[in-house]
Design a protein around this motif. Structure first.
Motif, short mmCIF file in Angstrom:
data_model
loop_
_atom_site.label_atom_id
_atom_site.label_comp_id
_atom_site.label_asym_id
_atom_site.label_seq_id
_atom_site.Cartn_x
_atom_site.Cartn_y
_atom_site.Cartn_z
N UNK A 1 16.59 10.44 127.90
CA UNK A 1 16.49 10.23 126.45
C UNK A 1 16.92 11.46 125.66
N UNK A 2 17.60 11.21 124.54
CA UNK A 2 18.05 12.29 123.65
C UNK A 2 17.65 11.91 122.22
N UNK A 3 17.03 12.85 121.54
CA UNK A 3 16.68 12.66 120.13
C UNK A 3 17.86 13.10 119.28
N UNK A 4 18.36 12.19 118.44
CA UNK A 4 19.49 12.48 117.55
C UNK A 4 19.04 12.37 116.10
N UNK A 5 19.73 13.10 115.25
CA UNK A 5 19.54 12.94 113.81
C UNK A 5 20.81 13.37 113.10
N UNK A 6 20.86 13.10 111.81
CA UNK A 6 22.03 13.43 110.99
C UNK A 6 21.60 14.34 109.85
N UNK A 7 22.47 15.26 109.48
CA UNK A 7 22.16 16.19 108.38
C UNK A 7 21.97 15.43 107.07
N UNK A 8 21.04 15.87 106.24
CA UNK A 8 20.91 15.25 104.92
C UNK A 8 22.11 15.59 104.04
#
Length: 498
Positions: free
Chosen positions: A417-424
């Motif tokens: 599993x990898x936690x991803x997010x995107x810059x605001x």
């Protein structure tokens, strides 16, 4: 039985001391890496990079989050400059470029940021030649404008009373700020030269030619430095408002006998009277963004007691973040006054904790920390800097938090599993997210983001591999965004079974 009871009480006391220490969520944890001691002189680029890599890796393990890197020791450069010559502290000869070519400051910016550390470029503003330098490059300021320097005990010093020198230093700093992604610009304790018995500063004629309304030369010298500090501050912030301007003054501002009711109960060299550096004026007027007095003495020093001085700076320099410059060698050399079986590291950190204005520590110097003398580094890693720390806030530069991260999700890959997010989204520099904080909580825990022990990482990346152990335990991961001034966004949470 009595011996056994004594051992139990001793262990109990040690446990209580450990338990009583609470790590800080926000703290400047810096280390000075200097060139002027010659540690890199004549090294090949490969060997210097290996040396610096080792220092940065170990400092990162200790919990360090900022590096103060000396790039200009004597109107020279440990970076590519079209204004000043390459430093002899890099190549062994002033003006000689490194072979094969590389740019140490550019390399350090990349390496520090990769490790989540800030990097502050450290310059000596006025010193033009150290005692050991015997050859100056053709484009060195002391050769092209010798009339703007004075000689003092083997040093060449850019005369602070000459306005063109202020302009010149600001030009050098502008060049650094514009071309390098540094987080701070740092100057140390050399203003007018440290006094030597029997030697006078040769600036009487300059003072008499233009007193600027001052009826004594001491006030005139202080004003020269004050004008420079304000000008340098304005120069830095006009180019990049987020670059922090820090000063590391000598540890004594004034002695009480020189300034009753103002000075500390000390008896030593003074910033105000001997170096003509009115540090408190710079702090109180907001001309500098942080102050790091060099409190290199031990607790109990007869002329300059550490305990007296940290309390004095805490009372008087609270208008800007206050960090304490610590001499590692002296700290581990002297025993704790209450327990001679250990050194003074613990006692000094306890004093830090009692001082509300103290927001961090800078280690003098990086190599002694890396060498772990007196187990100083081990104690940082296992106790004082055990958990990650965000930088102290500077609301006088920017107090608005960025927007929270977007599209936070867990993706199951072939590697787990990898936690991803995107810059605001951001429109200006003070809206832009530059780092992220990832916290981890058990599913039934309160989401207390003030607890630094819950921080997994502070990173510039927008992904984080997660540890997987069969999927039998529920966790809540929390991600926040940080801007350049470490203002923290609202949280975004994501539940996952690991």
């Amino acid at each position: 039985m009595r011996i056994l009871l004594s051992i139990i009480l001793l262990l109990s006391g040690l446990f209580q001391a450990e338990a009583a220490y609470k790590p800080h969520k926000r703290e400047f944890r810096g280390a000075w890496i200097q060139c002027v001691n010659g540690q890199f002189q004549g090294m090949s680029p490969t060997d210097m990079q290996k040396t610096l890599t080792r220092q940065l890796d170990i400092l990162q393990q200790y919990g360090t989050n900022a590096i103060i890197f000396q790039v200009r020791a004597e109107c020279d450069a440990l970076y590519k400059s079209d204004i000043e010559p390459w430093s002899r502290y890099l190549t062994g000869r002033q003006g000689q470029a490194p072979t094969p070519y590389w740019d140490p400051l550019l390399w350090m910016v990349e390496q520090c940021h990769k490790r989540g550390m800030e990097i502050h470029a450290w310059i000596n503003p006025y010193r033009a030649k150290t005692k050991g330098t015997t050859e100056l490059a053709a484009n060195h300021i002391a050769r092209t404008h010798r009339e703007r320097c004075f000689e003092y005990d083997g040093l060449y010093v850019l005369n602070p009373g000459i306005p063109e020198n202020r302009e010149y230093i600001c030009k050098v700093v502008s060049d650094i700020i514009k071309r390098y992604d540094v987080d701070g610009l740092h100057i140390d304790d050399y203003f007018y030269p440290y006094p030597v018995a029997g030697i006078s500063i040769p600036d009487d004629n300059l003072y008499r030619a233009n007193t600027n309304g001052f009826d004594n030369i001491a006030d005139w010298r202080r004003d020269n430095v004050n004008v420079f500090i304000k000008q340098l501050s304005d120069t830095i912030h006009s180019i990049k408002p987020w670059v922090k301007f820090g000063v590391s003054p000598f540890g004594i501002y004034r002695n009480e006998k020189s300034a009753p009711g103002v000075g500390s109960k000390t008896n030593g060299l003074q910033n105000y009277d001997d170096l003509y550096a009115d540090v408190l004026k710079w702090v109180n007027n907001g001309w500098i963004d942080y102050c790091v007095p060099q409190l290199y003495w031990q607790i109990g020093h007869k002329a300059a007691d550490y305990g007296e001085l940290i309390a004095w700076w805490n009372r008087n320099a609270y208008n800007r973040p206050l960090y304490i410059g610590e001499d590692i060698e002296r700290t581990v050399k002297y025993p704790d006054l209450d327990n001679t079986m250990k050194n003074q590291q613990d006692a000094k950190f306890k004093l830090h904790g009692k001082m509300p204005a103290v927001k961090g520590t800078v280690l003098w110097y990086a190599k002694t920390a890396v060498d772990n003398i007196g187990n100083y580094g081990t104690m940082l890693q296992n106790k004082y800097w055990k958990t990650p720390a965000l930088q102290p806030l500077m609301p006088f530069i920017d107090s608005k938090a960025p927007k929270k991260p977007r599209k936070v999700k867990v993706v199951w890959t072939s590697d787990g599993p990898v936690l991803f997010w995107t810059a605001p989204k951001a429109k200006k520099w003070d809206d832009e997210a530059t780092k992220y904080v990832v916290y981890r909580f058990l599913d039934n825990e309160p989401l207390d983001t003030d607890n630094p022990s819950k921080i997994i990482t502070i990173t510039s990346s927008t992904m984080l591999p997660l540890p997987y152990n069969g999927g039998n335990k529920k966790y809540v991961y929390v991600v926040t965004a940080l801007d350049r001034m470490s203002n923290e966004s609202r949280i975004v949470k994501k539940k996952v079974n690991l």
